[in-house]
Scaffold this motif. Sequence first.
Motif, PDB file in Angstrom:
ATOM      1  N   ILE A 261      27.249  28.986  -2.811  1.00  0.00           N
ATOM      2  CA  ILE A 261      27.237  30.345  -3.357  1.00  0.00           C
ATOM      3  C   ILE A 261      27.448  31.761  -2.772  1.00  0.00           C
ATOM      4  CG2 ILE A 261      25.801  31.871  -4.809  1.00  0.00           C
ATOM      5  CD1 ILE A 261      24.401  29.685  -6.422  1.00  0.00           C
ATOM      6  N   VAL A 262      28.542  32.332  -2.884  1.00  0.00           N
ATOM      7  CA  VAL A 262      28.692  33.562  -2.173  1.00  0.00           C
ATOM      8  C   VAL A 262      28.771  34.726  -3.122  1.00  0.00           C
ATOM      9  CG1 VAL A 262      30.277  34.728  -0.665  1.00  0.00           C
ATOM     10  CG2 VAL A 262      29.737  32.387  -0.386  1.00  0.00           C
ATOM     11  N   ASP A 263      28.102  35.771  -2.852  1.00  0.00           N
ATOM     12  CA  ASP A 263      27.970  36.959  -3.545  1.00  0.00           C
ATOM     13  C   ASP A 263      29.321  38.026  -3.048  1.00  0.00           C
ATOM     14  OD1 ASP A 263      27.638  39.445  -4.749  1.00  0.00           O
ATOM     15  OD2 ASP A 263      25.463  39.767  -4.351  1.00  0.00           O
ATOM     16  N   ASP A 264      30.486  37.794  -3.438  1.00  0.00           N
ATOM     17  CA  ASP A 264      31.660  38.298  -2.776  1.00  0.00           C
ATOM     18  C   ASP A 264      31.476  39.931  -2.804  1.00  0.00           C
ATOM     19  OD1 ASP A 264      33.255  36.420  -1.914  1.00  0.00           O
ATOM     20  OD2 ASP A 264      33.711  35.780  -4.028  1.00  0.00           O
ATOM     21  N   GLU A 265      30.958  40.510  -3.713  1.00  0.00           N
ATOM     22  CA  GLU A 265      30.937  41.860  -3.639  1.00  0.00           C
ATOM     23  C   GLU A 265      29.867  42.632  -2.567  1.00  0.00           C
ATOM     24  OE1 GLU A 265      29.814  43.316  -7.650  1.00  0.00           O
ATOM     25  OE2 GLU A 265      31.713  42.705  -8.580  1.00  0.00           O
ATOM     26  N   SER A 266      28.918  41.531  -2.145  1.00  0.00           N
ATOM     27  CA  SER A 266      27.914  42.137  -1.184  1.00  0.00           C
ATOM     28  C   SER A 266      28.566  41.723   0.163  1.00  0.00           C
ATOM     29  CB  SER A 266      26.663  41.634  -1.214  1.00  0.00           C
ATOM     30  OG  SER A 266      26.373  41.778  -2.741  1.00  0.00           O
ATOM     31  N   LEU A 267      29.818  41.063   0.385  1.00  0.00           N
ATOM     32  CA  LEU A 267      30.250  40.815   1.278  1.00  0.00           C
ATOM     33  C   LEU A 267      30.599  41.895   2.481  1.00  0.00           C
ATOM     34  CD1 LEU A 267      33.041  37.943   1.068  1.00  0.00           C
ATOM     35  CD2 LEU A 267      30.971  37.774   2.371  1.00  0.00           C
ATOM     36  N   GLY A 268      30.945  43.094   2.045  1.00  0.00           N
ATOM     37  CA  GLY A 268      31.089  44.377   2.859  1.00  0.00           C
ATOM     38  C   GLY A 268      29.932  44.873   3.410  1.00  0.00           C
ATOM     39  N   VAL A 269      28.717  44.710   2.705  1.00  0.00           N
ATOM     40  CA  VAL A 269      27.477  45.173   3.088  1.00  0.00           C
ATOM     41  C   VAL A 269      26.871  44.334   4.216  1.00  0.00           C
ATOM     42  CG1 VAL A 269      25.407  46.290   2.247  1.00  0.00           C
ATOM     43  CG2 VAL A 269      27.178  45.824   0.552  1.00  0.00           C
TER      44      VAL A 269
END
Length: 397
Positions: free
Chosen positions: A238-246
């Motif tokens: 599971i990866v939270d793609d929207e949080s990758l930048g942060v």
Amino acid sequence: MKRMLTDLDLKGKRVLLRADLNVPLDDKGNITDDTRIYMELPTIRYILKQGAKLIICSHLGRPKGEFNQKYSMFPVAQQLIKYLINKIYFAVDVVGPDAMEKAKNLKEGEILLLENLRFHKEEELNDLYFAKKLASMADVYIDDAFGTIHRKHASIYRVAKLLPKNGMGFLMGKEINTITEAMENPKRPLVVVLGGAKVSDKIGVVKNLMEKADYVLIGGAMAFTFLKAKGYDVGKSIVDDESLGVAREILEKAEAEGKKIVLPIDVAATETYSPNASARCYDVDKIPSNLMGLDIGPKTIKLYKSIIKSGKTFIWNGPMGVFEFSNFSKGTEAIAKAIAKTGGFSIVGGGDSVAAVKLLRLENKFTHLSTGGGATLALLEGAELPGLEALTDVKEN
Ligand code: AMP
């Protein structure tokens, strides 16, 4: 520091207690777990012992701003009667004629329980008129509903402002004081352990605590977002793609400032998300693309245990893996046992990690089991807490 109820003169006063008596009910309206009522008893008993007239208010469930018999506080009144010898009245409304009349006639040592605050949409709208009516019943306000402290609701925020003779109850005082002490004035090293599924829920906590902690150990599904942000192939984890930048920003900041964010070096993985799935362990640079990581691996457990062993203060929120599946509970178990073994100042928060600690019968080995959910995260995040901000400081005494 906010005032505690013990700092206030309550003798002969009408005290409005905002409690969290949001107990679970079955279909027939029976209380299935009265822990929240039971936990509130010390605050209730203390207030009554001072010779106060006690008015208790709380929310129950999500009645969405209108009367709904299913969410009536009446079963709570019946349960309180079982624990207390004091006279208990129940108001069929919150700020209506029944509540007003009963509050006015209340005698020292007696209790009035109001109907569900959330039968009024004004509660969640932080309505001034509604808050004024609530406040008009009392001289003193005590907030003991830690779980709602991050909400700007009428009974939490406006009422406290309207009744400056206010303070925290025992439950809230313990939550606020213990967690604040661990964050602001810890015996070092301070080791923070963060896990669980949703990165977006905890990103603020990572940001705030990386400034204060000596180590931040990351596990759970959260770890895969950070590992991916570092460039690893995490397969089907599971990866939270929207949080990758942060996540990337946090890792860069940590590196530039010499903060120790520690990520797993190996993981326990499997093909399918299922209770019977068997675990195979891989270093993080060798996770097969068809597998998903469901726990931290044995090398990571060893690494995290050695860091924990050196720690003196611990803040833990979120399981290290899918601890509900027996083959993926090792990381969470190992962390719980390692923290317990240190005998340090330890706080565990979040429903799942608290459940894991209880399952392992380690609750007495932790300094504090936080009950707050979103409120605990908001406090750890350093977010604005309306319920706390509205209370009077000790120094204003
Ligand atoms: P949270 O509410 O964010 O603390 O998440 C708790 C949930 O995270 C638990 O139900 C765990 O099963 C789940 N969890 C922990 N690690 C993983 C993982 N590696 N993959 C999927 N779910 C996980």
